[in-house]
Design a protein around this motif. Sequence first.
Motif, PDB file in Angstrom:
ATOM      1  N   PRO A  64      37.540  42.060  42.954  1.00 32.51           N
ATOM      2  CA  PRO A  64      36.687  41.581  41.852  1.00 32.51           C
ATOM      3  C   PRO A  64      36.282  42.691  40.892  1.00 32.51           C
ATOM      4  O   PRO A  64      36.322  42.515  39.669  1.00 32.51           O
ATOM      5  CB  PRO A  64      35.472  40.990  42.577  1.00 32.51           C
ATOM      6  N   ARG A  65      35.904  43.863  41.441  1.00 29.78           N
ATOM      7  CA  ARG A  65      35.513  44.988  40.584  1.00 29.78           C
ATOM      8  C   ARG A  65      36.695  45.495  39.771  1.00 29.78           C
ATOM      9  O   ARG A  65      36.550  45.869  38.605  1.00 29.78           O
ATOM     10  CB  ARG A  65      34.956  46.133  41.435  1.00 29.78           C
ATOM     11  N   PHE A  66      37.876  45.484  40.383  1.00 23.69           N
ATOM     12  CA  PHE A  66      39.040  45.981  39.660  1.00 23.69           C
ATOM     13  C   PHE A  66      39.389  45.051  38.496  1.00 23.69           C
ATOM     14  O   PHE A  66      39.796  45.499  37.431  1.00 23.69           O
ATOM     15  CB  PHE A  66      40.247  46.125  40.593  1.00 23.69           C
ATOM     16  N   GLN A  67      39.217  43.748  38.698  1.00 24.21           N
ATOM     17  CA  GLN A  67      39.490  42.822  37.603  1.00 24.21           C
ATOM     18  C   GLN A  67      38.501  43.044  36.458  1.00 24.21           C
ATOM     19  O   GLN A  67      38.877  42.966  35.286  1.00 24.21           O
ATOM     20  CB  GLN A  67      39.409  41.374  38.075  1.00 24.21           C
ATOM     21  N   GLU A  68      37.243  43.337  36.791  1.00 22.53           N
ATOM     22  CA  GLU A  68      36.271  43.667  35.745  1.00 22.53           C
ATOM     23  C   GLU A  68      36.700  44.938  35.005  1.00 22.53           C
ATOM     24  O   GLU A  68      36.551  45.031  33.775  1.00 22.53           O
ATOM     25  CB  GLU A  68      34.888  43.849  36.356  1.00 22.53           C
ATOM     26  N   LEU A  70      39.813  45.992  34.608  1.00 24.81           N
ATOM     27  CA  LEU A  70      40.929  45.631  33.737  1.00 24.81           C
ATOM     28  C   LEU A  70      40.430  44.970  32.453  1.00 24.81           C
ATOM     29  O   LEU A  70      40.961  45.209  31.363  1.00 24.81           O
ATOM     30  CB  LEU A  70      41.889  44.688  34.463  1.00 24.81           C
ATOM     31  N   MET A  71      39.411  44.136  32.575  1.00 25.39           N
ATOM     32  CA  MET A  71      38.856  43.507  31.383  1.00 25.39           C
ATOM     33  C   MET A  71      38.227  44.547  30.471  1.00 25.39           C
ATOM     34  O   MET A  71      38.318  44.469  29.236  1.00 25.39           O
ATOM     35  CB  MET A  71      37.829  42.455  31.787  1.00 25.39           C
ATOM     36  N   ASP A 109      43.299  36.058  41.150  1.00 20.67           N
ATOM     37  CA  ASP A 109      42.622  35.393  40.044  1.00 20.67           C
ATOM     38  C   ASP A 109      43.399  35.580  38.732  1.00 20.67           C
ATOM     39  O   ASP A 109      44.562  35.212  38.654  1.00 20.67           O
ATOM     40  CB  ASP A 109      41.189  35.921  39.941  1.00 20.67           C
ATOM     41  N   GLU A 110      42.764  36.173  37.684  1.00 14.11           N
ATOM     42  CA  GLU A 110      43.409  36.311  36.385  1.00 14.11           C
ATOM     43  C   GLU A 110      43.825  37.750  36.081  1.00 14.11           C
ATOM     44  O   GLU A 110      44.074  38.101  34.929  1.00 14.11           O
ATOM     45  CB  GLU A 110      42.471  35.806  35.289  1.00 14.11           C
ATOM     46  N   SER A 111      43.943  38.565  37.125  1.00 19.56           N
ATOM     47  CA  SER A 111      44.280  39.976  36.907  1.00 19.56           C
ATOM     48  C   SER A 111      45.637  40.125  36.228  1.00 19.56           C
ATOM     49  O   SER A 111      45.822  40.975  35.342  1.00 19.56           O
ATOM     50  CB  SER A 111      44.275  40.734  38.237  1.00 19.56           C
ATOM     51  N   SER A 153      56.702  36.838  38.257  1.00 19.96           N
ATOM     52  CA  SER A 153      57.189  36.019  39.362  1.00 19.96           C
ATOM     53  C   SER A 153      56.110  35.111  39.933  1.00 19.96           C
ATOM     54  O   SER A 153      56.409  34.107  40.558  1.00 19.96           O
ATOM     55  CB  SER A 153      57.737  36.916  40.481  1.00 19.96           C
ATOM     56  N   ALA A 154      54.844  35.472  39.712  1.00 15.31           N
ATOM     57  CA  ALA A 154      53.753  34.640  40.245  1.00 15.31           C
ATOM     58  C   ALA A 154      52.891  34.077  39.131  1.00 15.31           C
ATOM     59  O   ALA A 154      51.775  33.679  39.353  1.00 15.31           O
ATOM     60  CB  ALA A 154      52.889  35.470  41.193  1.00 15.31           C
ATOM     61  N   PHE A 155      53.442  34.054  37.908  1.00 18.40           N
ATOM     62  CA  PHE A 155      52.626  33.641  36.770  1.00 18.40           C
ATOM     63  C   PHE A 155      53.228  32.415  36.116  1.00 18.40           C
ATOM     64  O   PHE A 155      54.445  32.294  36.008  1.00 18.40           O
ATOM     65  CB  PHE A 155      52.548  34.792  35.766  1.00 18.40           C
ATOM     66  N   ARG A 156      52.374  31.498  35.691  1.00 17.44           N
ATOM     67  CA  ARG A 156      52.834  30.267  35.062  1.00 17.44           C
ATOM     68  C   ARG A 156      52.649  30.340  33.545  1.00 17.44           C
ATOM     69  O   ARG A 156      51.560  30.624  33.064  1.00 17.44           O
ATOM     70  CB  ARG A 156      52.040  29.073  35.609  1.00 17.44           C
TER      71      ARG A 156
END
Length: 586
Positions: A64-68, A70-71, A109-111, A153-156
């Motif tokens: 979670p912190r890493f995604q923050e 990246l944002m 999540d959205e990373s 490969s894991a993204f739509r």
Amino acid sequence: MVKTPLVVVAEAWQASEAKMAPSPKMAQDSLGLVSNCQFWLQKLSIWEQASTLETQQDICLHLPRFQEFLMQVYQSLKEMNSNTAVERVPIIGQVLTKSCWNPFILAYDESQKILIWCLCCLINKEPQNSGESELNSWTRVRANHGLLSHLLSAFRFDIKEFGVFTQGLGYEPVDYCPGVLENMVLSLVSELKESRSDGFNTPSRMAPERVTSLSRVCIPLVTLPDIKPLLEALLTYHGHGSQEILWPEFFEAVNEAFLLRKISLPMSAIISLWLRHLPSLEKAMVHLFEKLISSERNCLRRTESYIQASWLPQAACHPAIFRMVDEMFRITLLETDGAPEILALLQVFTRCFVEALERENKQLRFALQTYFPYATPSLATMLLQLPEAIQGCQLQPLQYISDLLREAVEDQTYGSQGHPFESWFFFVHFGGWVNTVAELLLKSEDDPPVALLWLLAFYYSPQDGRLQREQTMVELKAVLGRLRTLFRSTSLTATDLQALENSTTEARPAWRQLVRRLLLDFLLWAPGGHAIARETIALMAGTDELTHEIIGFLDQTLYRWEHLGIEPPRSGKLARELLQELRAQV
């Protein structure tokens, strides 16, 4: 200048980003970004050098912190050109590269989406010099080397955007093998189903250790749509032992994603999640409370929609979940000293629960005693009907309800629990009965029945002993007598009602609240009440808290009438106008 495929991709993603603009809460200055990049580059280097259980746990802990972070990177990159970004944060390329090769990060999540945004920011749409061309080449080389293909490969994607990516990188869509993940998930789901205990001592196909490991691997994957069948299979898998074999962090991750509406789950999986991991159920309740607290105060229609959307009433059809949710309400009521907002929330929740129970059980699968162990079965059966089920003949059932409650509270003849609070806590679930009592007492020409006086006195002051409650009933009867006299008055004024409110010798807050409740009912029902309603309420609403109390009464009254389908035209119109005017004042 001819645009390269990656430039087209960058433009497409920037257009897509405009539709889903992320929150700017992590924006910091360049120095802070450099410091954070150094910290995470060190983390990423450690993570890629080891694949031990401890490393995986550390990754999952920091996702979670890493995604923050990246944002934060994305927010900074989109405010500067690519050259400036590299000059200010030279290690930004290393951080993004290592991030794109970490499967835990890509799956979380959205990373992955944010990573693509970051990469697109580093591309110059129209390079003006060799340095900018080199930066584009750097990004393109890494993309063609497999970085973006691994990421995708894991993204739509929307099919058009997907085609732009794949053609630009020199790949065909078939190379991404979208069916591989689906087949793997289906295989694992089938294996889990065959491994369930069937009552016989058949050997399990999947060892408990493998199930535990699988739940750990799924922690960062919970928001991927293709993983949903596997999540459901794990949540409903119980194995052969009594000890929990799924990781607590798995339950937490699934619950968090569910509460934030990032995934949907069938009711069977939700029930299993909350039964197997009590902290998740507690968090679901806290999440609901927080949502209600942050929303408009005293708006029961919105409260009902939030409660229904939480799936808690539906899950509470399972008695064990109902008992745990009910216990949380009990604790909250005790901690807030019976706050009116919590009482209203409990009553709306109970209504939603009863409706869900009726939908699920045409004939109850569980005895009512399993939901309400402190109430006599006959009392539970009566109260569960709700007042609207017996319109036109409320007096007899109300007297019956009063007799049963009074017996449990004062005579203590039913069971050994018999504590007044337990009886009161059960009764307040069904607040509609109290509203019916107040209206009947106010509009009746006869002497108020002792049973109904007792119900009102008990509802508002459950902690009173028998003698104190009898005194309250005497005072209540006197107030009702004066109101009935005013009911027939042809020269009614606001000061008459204010004088009645101030004349009572009882000073307790609960008693004052009961008197105000009767006065407000009087304004809605008395022939002369409508003409003096605004002036009377202006005199009553001396503080913001009292104004909120009156707003709450009007909102609850309209909400109840709506469910009953009996809203009186003139009284309903007045109540809505008053509610709108008072809400505009606070």
